[in-house]
Design a protein around this motif. Structure first.
Motif, short mmCIF file in Angstrom:
data_model
loop_
_atom_site.label_atom_id
_atom_site.label_comp_id
_atom_site.label_asym_id
_atom_site.label_seq_id
_atom_site.Cartn_x
_atom_site.Cartn_y
_atom_site.Cartn_z
N ARG A 283 -19.27 108.52 87.81
CA ARG A 283 -18.29 109.59 87.68
C ARG A 283 -18.65 110.86 88.12
NH1 ARG A 283 -12.77 108.91 85.57
NH2 ARG A 283 -11.59 110.78 86.09
N GLN A 284 -19.66 111.51 87.40
CA GLN A 284 -20.09 112.82 87.68
C GLN A 284 -20.57 113.09 89.04
OE1 GLN A 284 -22.96 112.57 84.31
NE2 GLN A 284 -21.75 114.10 83.33
N ASN A 287 -17.64 113.09 91.32
CA ASN A 287 -16.71 114.49 90.99
C ASN A 287 -17.66 115.56 91.45
OD1 ASN A 287 -14.74 112.87 89.47
ND2 ASN A 287 -15.50 113.74 87.73
N ASP A 386 -11.34 114.40 85.56
CA ASP A 386 -10.32 113.67 86.57
C ASP A 386 -10.80 114.81 87.80
OD1 ASP A 386 -8.74 111.14 86.39
OD2 ASP A 386 -7.82 112.78 84.83
N ALA A 387 -11.47 114.34 88.79
CA ALA A 387 -11.97 115.05 90.29
C ALA A 387 -10.96 116.20 90.54
CB ALA A 387 -12.22 114.21 91.13
#
Length: 403
Positions: A283-284, A287, A386-387
């Motif tokens: 996720r990171q 993002n 959330d991005a």
């Protein structure tokens, strides 16, 4: 498949992260036993056995060390779905050698110091990146006071090759902190070994799910577990992973002598956090790439860096050895005041001096001194929010700072 026995060759990164270092399932017992708080053990008779004294061994550390070794060892599972990486990632001659052994430390700098100060002697030379983490560079004075020659060269372009001759140890940090340059671990390791030098890689920013230095030929993989490995900004930890038993013994003896041991609660928390490591770094990384792309469209922002950007100067090398490109984006605003206005206008992001946490953090890196960065240089660690929310927050802060 029983818990604690996930095979690195047949399972994905998230599966290994969940099961790494856990004991086989037993009826009515927790999957991850709680921390063991102990200074001494009942030790009848001779001074022999698996646990002798609290500065030497602790079952809580050992489970964490086993878990990290499973993630760091060469020949692990292939790229997970959605991971970055190129043709060179995940294979090659670096996989030769014994089983990986991990030693946990009280902090990342305890781990760094253990390698540098246990492996280099008076009259020898060590090569450090001139752009590595500033506290690692601060060891130069200590090393030189012991009669060790310290040579510095930048990470970009594998420039350390030019000062390698006669060195006993080559220290790499890739991607570098905070400027995010990347060097070719395999190329530098081969050159160093040919010259008779050991190779250590600070793998903090990449994590073992982003790149495996031992697989790429390094002798030591060193990391601050304070950052993405534990990922919640609530503990200090470090570790060293090696395959050569002699090198492991030297690092272990250093830890015992100086007492740079992790607390059992910190070790247990870090092990618990490993279960979500793959989810967090996926996720990171995604993002961070979204933020980097958004920053490219802002005229007041210059020098946007992230290894995952196809336009980044380090992208080609990074894609050949990394499977995930990390959570950090760096960029430069016009001056100190502009950067401070930007940081003050952020709503979701904490102004803090670490990276890899689930919460986004950012700082004007020049406030510490020691890094050759402009006054408006910002290191932004992208969290798991959330991005769209991260990007929106950054854009509104940039708008506010420009007024």
């Amino acid at each position: 498949m029983s818990a604690g026995h996930a095979s690195a060759g047949t399972t994905g990164d998230s599966t290994r992260s969940v099961h790494a270092g856990q004991p086989p399932a037993r009826a009515y017992e927790p999957s991850l036993p709680g921390p063991v708080f102990v200074s001494h053990y009942h030790l009848p008779g001779e001074a022999a056995g698996p646990y002798l004294y609290g500065r030497d061994e602790n079952p809580t550390w050992e489970r964490l060390e086993q878990a990290i070794a499973e993630l760091e060892r060469p020949g692990g599972a292939g790229e997970s779905e959605g991971a970055g990486g190129g043709e060179g990632a995940g294979g090659g001659e670096g996989g030769e050698g014994g089983e990986a052994v991990t030693l946990a430390f009280a902090s990342g700098m305890a781990a760094v110091s253990a390698v540098l100060l246990s492996q280099v002697r008076a009259g020898q030379a060590v090569v450090l990146p001139s752009d590595c983490y500033q506290t690692t560079r601060a060891l130069r004075e200590r090393l030189e006071s012991y009669g060790v020659e310290v040579r510095l060269a930048p990470t970009a372009g594998d420039a350390q090759l030019d000062v390698l001759d006669g060195a006993a140890l080559l220290w790499l940090e890739t991607p570098s902190n905070p400027e995010l340059d990347v060097c070719d671990i395999r190329r530098l390791s081969e050159a160093a070994h040919a010259a008779g030098a050991l190779v250590a890689v600070d793998n903090t920013l990449a994590t073992p799910l982003g790149q495996r230095p031992l697989e790429l030929g390094a002798d030591f993989s060193v990391s601050s577990g304070t950052k993405a490995l534990s990922g919640h900004g609530d503990l200090l930890l470090g570790y060293v992973t090696v395959r050569d038993p002699r090198l492991a013994a030297g690092v272990r003896a250093w830890r015992k002598t100086v007492g740079a041991i992790p607390g059992p609660m910190e070790a247990w928390l870090a092990h618990r956090s490993l279960a979500t490591l793959a989810l967090r770094v996926d996720r990171q990384s995604a993002n961070a790439l979204a933020l980097a792309n958004a920053l490219l469209d802002r005229p007041e922002v210059t020098g946007v860096r992230h290894p995952g950007l196809p336009t980044d100067p380090s992208h080609a090398v990074a894609a050949a050895q990394m499977r995930r490109f990390g959570s950090v984006v760096s960029f430069t605003l016009p001056d100190q005041a502009h950067a401070e206005r930007f940081l003050g206008a952020l709503r979701l992001t904490v102004e803090a001096t670490s990276f890899g946490s689930v919460q986004s953090t950012a700082e004007r890196r020049a406030r510490w001194g020691g890094d050759a960065v402009p006054p408006g240089f910002v290191r932004f660690s992208v969290g798991i929010e959330d991005a769209a929310d991260i990007v929106a927050d950054v854009l509104q802060a940039l708008d506010a700072a420009a007024r």
